[in-house]
Enzyme design. Sequence first.
Site, short mmCIF file in Angstrom:
data_model
loop_
_atom_site.label_atom_id
_atom_site.label_comp_id
_atom_site.label_asym_id
_atom_site.label_seq_id
_atom_site.Cartn_x
_atom_site.Cartn_y
_atom_site.Cartn_z
N HIS A 121 0.81 -1.23 0.00
CA HIS A 121 0.00 0.00 0.00
C HIS A 121 0.84 1.28 0.00
O HIS A 121 0.27 2.37 -0.11
CB HIS A 121 -0.94 0.02 1.20
CG HIS A 121 -0.22 0.29 2.49
ND1 HIS A 121 0.48 -0.67 3.16
CD2 HIS A 121 -0.06 1.44 3.20
CE1 HIS A 121 1.03 -0.15 4.24
NE2 HIS A 121 0.71 1.13 4.30
C1 UD1 Z 1 -2.13 5.24 6.04
C2 UD1 Z 1 -0.84 5.66 6.73
C3 UD1 Z 1 0.21 4.55 6.61
C4 UD1 Z 1 -0.35 3.22 7.07
C5 UD1 Z 1 -1.62 2.93 6.29
C6 UD1 Z 1 -2.25 1.62 6.66
C7 UD1 Z 1 -0.33 8.06 6.72
C8 UD1 Z 1 0.54 9.09 6.16
N1 UD1 Z 1 -0.28 6.85 6.13
O1 UD1 Z 1 -1.86 5.14 4.65
O2 UD1 Z 1 1.32 4.87 7.40
O3 UD1 Z 1 0.62 2.21 6.86
O4 UD1 Z 1 -2.55 3.99 6.56
O5 UD1 Z 1 -3.33 1.37 5.80
O6 UD1 Z 1 -1.05 8.31 7.66
N2 UD1 Z 1 -9.21 4.76 1.60
C9 UD1 Z 1 -10.42 4.13 1.50
N3 UD1 Z 1 -11.03 3.75 2.64
C10 UD1 Z 1 -10.48 3.95 3.86
C11 UD1 Z 1 -9.25 4.60 3.95
C12 UD1 Z 1 -8.61 5.00 2.83
O7 UD1 Z 1 -10.94 3.92 0.41
O8 UD1 Z 1 -11.09 3.55 4.88
C13 UD1 Z 1 -8.52 5.17 0.37
C14 UD1 Z 1 -8.75 6.60 0.02
O9 UD1 Z 1 -8.89 6.69 -1.34
C15 UD1 Z 1 -7.45 7.28 0.44
C16 UD1 Z 1 -6.44 6.19 0.29
O10 UD1 Z 1 -7.13 4.97 0.57
O11 UD1 Z 1 -7.17 8.39 -0.31
C17 UD1 Z 1 -5.29 6.32 1.23
O12 UD1 Z 1 -5.72 6.50 2.57
P1 UD1 Z 1 -4.86 7.39 3.60
O13 UD1 Z 1 -5.47 7.36 4.94
O14 UD1 Z 1 -4.57 8.70 2.99
O15 UD1 Z 1 -3.46 6.65 3.66
P2 UD1 Z 1 -3.03 5.12 3.57
O16 UD1 Z 1 -2.42 4.90 2.25
O17 UD1 Z 1 -4.11 4.18 4.01
#
Ligand code: UD1
Length: 361
Positions: free
Chosen positions: A209
């Site tokens: 991820h």
């Molecule tokens: C975040 C953390 C990372 C951790 C990871 C575990 C930061 C900077 N990064 O990254 O350290 O290892 O979580 O998963 O805080 N999304 C969904 N549903 C959700 C959550 C996210 O669809 O419930 C999608 C959204 O499109 C979002 C993308 O995933 O833009 C990324 O989510 P985000 O919380 O920005 O960061 P992660 O890549 O999950």
Amino acid sequence: MPTPIRILCIAGARPNFMKLAPLFRAFSTCPDFSPALIHTGQHYDDKMSGQFFRDLGLPVPLHNLEVGSGSHAQQTAEIMKRFEPIMLEEKPHAVLVVGDVNSTVACALVAKKLGVFLIHVEAGLRSFDRAMPEEINRLVTDSISDLLLVTEKSGLQNLEKEGARPAAVRFAGNLMIDSLLFHLPRAGDSPSVDNLGLKGRRFGLVTLHRPSNVDDPAQLGEILRALRVIAVDLPLYFPIHPRTRARLGADEPGGDIHLLDPLGYLDFIRMMSLSAAVFTDSGGIQEETTALRIPCLTLRNNTERPITVEEGTNRLAGTAYDGILKAWEDVKASPGRGRVPELWDGKAAERCVQAIREALT
Ligand code: UD1
């Protein structure tokens, strides 16, 4: 300090939940603490959040900030804006943040600017790669925390070099491993592996991820090309993070690589415990495979958890096709069982609670 000590514990993203669950269990036996859970809503899908609350038996959050997704600045700023009024209303004695996600740094900044005692669990880890957003979050959070609870010895050394006050640093062990050891016996009831027909078969588990691995199609393609070769030896199962799902679109990874929806905690740890090897860019999974003594190929060039390489079963495989295949050949030749690091013994939560009590009273 008057008791009970009111402490707000912050959860935002998936890897936070399993670190907080053992702490809440430990607090529940301590009448001198009055803990409450605040969910920032950084992760909001049921499969990324709600399922984990159910699997881990976490309390219902006192507040959910419902911040959702956004750019780093937007997400961090929005959490800060929404958390500050809660701090003013709840007036806690302390705020506890875990790990290195945007929710961690955002709530740490709010707490400290209001002069509230700040506790960081999983302090001192360093990848020394400042292009990694989590590294910035770790540096900032540690630099303003009043109590730094450390999971592995590299954390003690890093904090000492950075000039942390020795009295503020405590080696407490690893809460993620508390959760793993507590829940693994229960995870035997989880049907995920049986439903996939994997019982008694050799298979590998994949998670990916990190933006640096999945946002660039060429980089993601290179990793998948290596995994397709490995899958000829070992069928691979890949519960896919929403970010990676979005990048792949309708494409399938091909070969003997099987995509799954994100798994709940119990399903995931059961599948991991039965797997022959794990391929990941996660931080926590490097630790869990070390505790389970299962070979882990970390698809990164560095790790902030060096003990998993030095003592555990982890290898840094990098992100290039040749390097990943070379690391796989090495694992096949000598899988190694490693040893479980000091204080990864399922009792970290009690040590954390004791350290917090001593620091605050
Ligand atoms: C975040 C953390 C990372 C951790 C990871 C575990 C930061 C900077 N990064 O990254 O350290 O290892 O979580 O998963 O805080 N999304 C969904 N549903 C959700 C959550 C996210 O669809 O419930 C999608 C959204 O499109 C979002 C993308 O995933 O833009 C990324 O989510 P985000 O919380 O920005 O960061 P992660 O890549 O999950």
